[in-house]
Design a protein around this motif. Structure first.
Motif, mmCIF file in Angstrom:
data_model
loop_
_atom_site.group_PDB
_atom_site.id
_atom_site.type_symbol
_atom_site.label_atom_id
_atom_site.label_comp_id
_atom_site.label_asym_id
_atom_site.label_seq_id
_atom_site.Cartn_x
_atom_site.Cartn_y
_atom_site.Cartn_z
ATOM 1 N N UNK A 102 43.267 38.176 51.272
ATOM 2 C CA UNK A 102 42.521 39.138 52.098
ATOM 3 C C UNK A 102 41.930 38.451 53.335
ATOM 4 N N UNK A 103 41.452 37.214 53.166
ATOM 5 C CA UNK A 103 40.876 36.480 54.301
ATOM 6 C C UNK A 103 41.924 36.177 55.358
ATOM 7 N N UNK A 104 43.167 35.985 54.926
ATOM 8 C CA UNK A 104 44.243 35.729 55.885
ATOM 9 C C UNK A 104 44.650 36.986 56.639
ATOM 10 N N UNK A 105 44.440 38.158 56.020
ATOM 11 C CA UNK A 105 44.858 39.417 56.643
ATOM 12 C C UNK A 105 43.757 40.059 57.481
ATOM 13 N N UNK A 106 42.496 39.833 57.121
ATOM 14 C CA UNK A 106 41.385 40.540 57.745
ATOM 15 C C UNK A 106 40.393 39.571 58.387
ATOM 16 N N UNK A 107 39.681 40.063 59.367
ATOM 17 C CA UNK A 107 38.623 39.290 60.014
ATOM 18 C C UNK A 107 37.338 39.512 59.226
ATOM 19 N N UNK A 108 37.053 38.640 58.297
ATOM 20 C CA UNK A 108 35.919 38.793 57.385
ATOM 21 C C UNK A 108 34.704 38.085 57.967
ATOM 22 N N UNK A 109 33.563 38.785 57.907
ATOM 23 C CA UNK A 109 32.326 38.209 58.427
ATOM 24 C C UNK A 109 31.556 37.467 57.342
ATOM 25 N N UNK A 110 31.366 38.133 56.187
ATOM 26 C CA UNK A 110 30.582 37.551 55.100
ATOM 27 C C UNK A 110 31.329 37.758 53.787
ATOM 28 N N UNK A 111 31.269 36.758 52.921
ATOM 29 C CA UNK A 111 31.859 36.866 51.584
ATOM 30 C C UNK A 111 30.788 36.582 50.536
ATOM 31 N N UNK A 112 30.803 37.375 49.442
ATOM 32 C CA UNK A 112 29.945 37.121 48.280
ATOM 33 C C UNK A 112 30.860 36.606 47.175
ATOM 34 N N UNK A 113 30.608 35.404 46.689
ATOM 35 C CA UNK A 113 31.476 34.770 45.694
ATOM 36 C C UNK A 113 30.715 34.486 44.405
ATOM 37 N N UNK A 114 31.345 34.852 43.276
ATOM 38 C CA UNK A 114 30.831 34.413 41.986
ATOM 39 C C UNK A 114 31.354 33.008 41.733
ATOM 40 N N UNK A 115 30.508 32.112 41.282
ATOM 41 C CA UNK A 115 30.931 30.724 41.109
ATOM 42 C C UNK A 115 31.854 30.566 39.920
ATOM 43 N N UNK A 116 31.501 31.222 38.783
ATOM 44 C CA UNK A 116 32.318 31.043 37.581
ATOM 45 C C UNK A 116 33.308 32.192 37.460
ATOM 46 N N UNK A 117 34.589 31.896 37.738
ATOM 47 C CA UNK A 117 35.652 32.878 37.597
ATOM 48 C C UNK A 117 36.833 32.219 36.908
ATOM 49 N N UNK A 118 37.638 33.024 36.232
ATOM 50 C CA UNK A 118 38.838 32.505 35.584
ATOM 51 C C UNK A 118 39.820 32.033 36.649
ATOM 52 N N UNK A 119 40.529 30.961 36.371
ATOM 53 C CA UNK A 119 41.470 30.437 37.343
ATOM 54 C C UNK A 119 40.749 29.631 38.408
ATOM 55 N N UNK A 120 40.804 30.085 39.659
ATOM 56 C CA UNK A 120 40.167 29.387 40.778
ATOM 57 C C UNK A 120 38.665 29.653 40.769
ATOM 58 N N UNK A 121 37.862 28.593 40.773
ATOM 59 C CA UNK A 121 36.405 28.764 40.751
ATOM 60 C C UNK A 121 35.883 29.220 42.105
#
Length: 425
Positions: A61-80
């Motif tokens: 999504x970041x490669x397709x869209x011009x994103x201003x702010x992202x909210x990320x959960x630290x603990x996720x399955x696969x890529x942290x």
């Protein structure tokens, strides 16, 4: 499964990318559906929302869209979340990122801050705290974007002003050249006018012509004819400079250009108490370049040589024809040498080698790297604009030539111009 949440009407990733962006874009990345939907509800009226339930889709999504702010959960399955943060910053260093987790550790906080996360929120999050964190991140993103836009506009404005200054300097120098042309034409015209007046005075009232009168007329007409031919040649020479392209065979010899240059320099105010000499090229040839540009290159280099010191010194222009391409491996930049336009040079024989040499103080090692920069000058405010050598560099590049500079403290400086050449028609 990853998804994109529409704001007012259903739409795909592509639809959102094509819509005109009127407000900030917020990316929510969490492998739990509950927090994703909660954040979408909180911010749907303020921002365009993109959602992903794993790291790879967030990067996509970041490669397709011009994103201003992202909210990320630290603990996720696969890529942290830390890995996603690092990849997002790689895709777009300007994205502001708010990290959130239910398992806060000093190590993860340190990693997130090192990767330039803008904030760190604990789960379960407080709505007002999350709003404040996203609002601050969005404000930082907006301010950074405005700063970058203003910086780009400033760079464009500076480049435009620089080009205008250079064009103005070129126009001024060409004005001097054309003034010299008018001066050259004025001489023959004066001779023609004088002989016409003389013949008019002698024969205006004559009813018949004697043999000696006819001889007088023939002699004066020969002189007039030579002067008319001179005017035509001067006009043709400089009109050909304006009309022909650089790949056409030259009509004017380099020695004729050197003669014109000498007339121009003899009346230039920079000469002062200095001595000056022009040595003709033994094998006459033409440059594959606009003639006025050749004169301007040599004129700028000569004036630069005159102005290198206030102490009287000698400046000399020499030239020769090279029948083999240059061995470019012998030219190395160093503390006393520079070679410009290696990549753009048309290095094919024949080549015209023109050198402007002075026995002045030479160029200091700390000044040498900057002398071709626009507006850089070591002279007083009344002696130059700092554009002369920059214009030389520009004209040499446009003419697919090369410029070699050699200097030595206390022994002087030599600028050597290499230009594509051709036999005269």
């Amino acid at each position: 499964m990853s998804s994109v949440v529409p704001i007012e009407s259903p739409g795909t990733d592509t639809d959102l990318a094509r819509r005109p962006r009127r407000r900030g874009t917020l990316l929510v990345v969490d492998d739990e559906e509950g927090p994703r939907k909660s954040l979408a509800v909180i911010f749907k009226d303020e921002y365009d929302i993109l959602m992903a339930d794993n790291g790879p889709h967030a990067i996509e999504l970041a490669q397709k869209h011009d994103i201003d702010v992202a909210i990320l959960d630290i603990r996720m399955a696969g890529m942290s979340g830390i890995e996603v943060l690092e990849r997002l910053k790689y895709v777009n260093p300007h994205i502001e990122v708010v990290m959130m987790t239910a398992f806060e550790t000093t190590d993860t906080m340190r990693q997130a801050m090192r990767l330039r996360a803008s904030d760190y929120i604990n789960k379960p999050f407080d709505i007002s705290t999350m709003r404040a964190a996203v609002a601050n991140a969005m404000q930082r993103r907006t301010l950074e974007s405005e700063i970058n836009d203003n910086a780009e506009k400033l760079q464009e404005l500076m480049a435009e002003l620089q080009n205008q200054k250079i064009e103005e300097q070129i126009a001024n120098t060409r004005g001097e050249i054309y003034a010299s042309i008018l001066h050259d034409i004025n001489g023959p015209l004066t001779v023609i006018s004088g002989f016409v007046q003389l013949m008019n005075q002698r024969f205006s009232n004559a009813t018949r012509l004697e043999k000696e009168d006819l001889e007088f007329i023939k002699d004066r007409l020969k002189i007039i004819n030579r002067q008319v031919t001179n005017c035509i040649e001067i006009s043709r020479r400089y009109l050909s400079f304006l009309r022909r392209q650089t790949d056409e065979i030259p009509r004017v010899s380099i020695n004729q250009l050197l003669t014109d240059l000498k007339h121009l320099i003899n009346v230039h105010p920079s000469v002062q108490q200095n001595t000056f000499a022009v040595q003709p090229v033994a094998e006459d040839i033409g440059a594959r370049m606009n003639g006025t540009d050749v004169i301007q290159i040599l004129l700028n280099l000569t004036v630069n040589a005159f102005q290198c010191t206030s102490t009287p010194h000698h400046v000399e222009i020499t030239g020769e024809v090279l029948h083999e391409p240059l061995d470019l491996t012998q030219f190395k930049d160093g503390p006393e040498t520079r070679f410009l336009n290696v990549e753009g040079m048309a290095n094919a024989a024949p080549l015209l080698k023109l050198s402007v040499r002075d026995n002045g103080p030479g160029i200091p090692a700390d000044v040498l790297p900057r002398i071709f920069q626009p507006y850089f000058t070591t002279k007083g405010p009344r002696q130059g604009t700092g554009l002369g050598l920059n214009i030389v560099q520009r004209l040499v590049k446009e003419g697919k030539g090369a410029l070699h500079l050699q200097t030595a403290p206390g022994r002087g400086t030599t600028f050597t111009v290499y230009l594509p050449a051709a036999r005269l028609r």
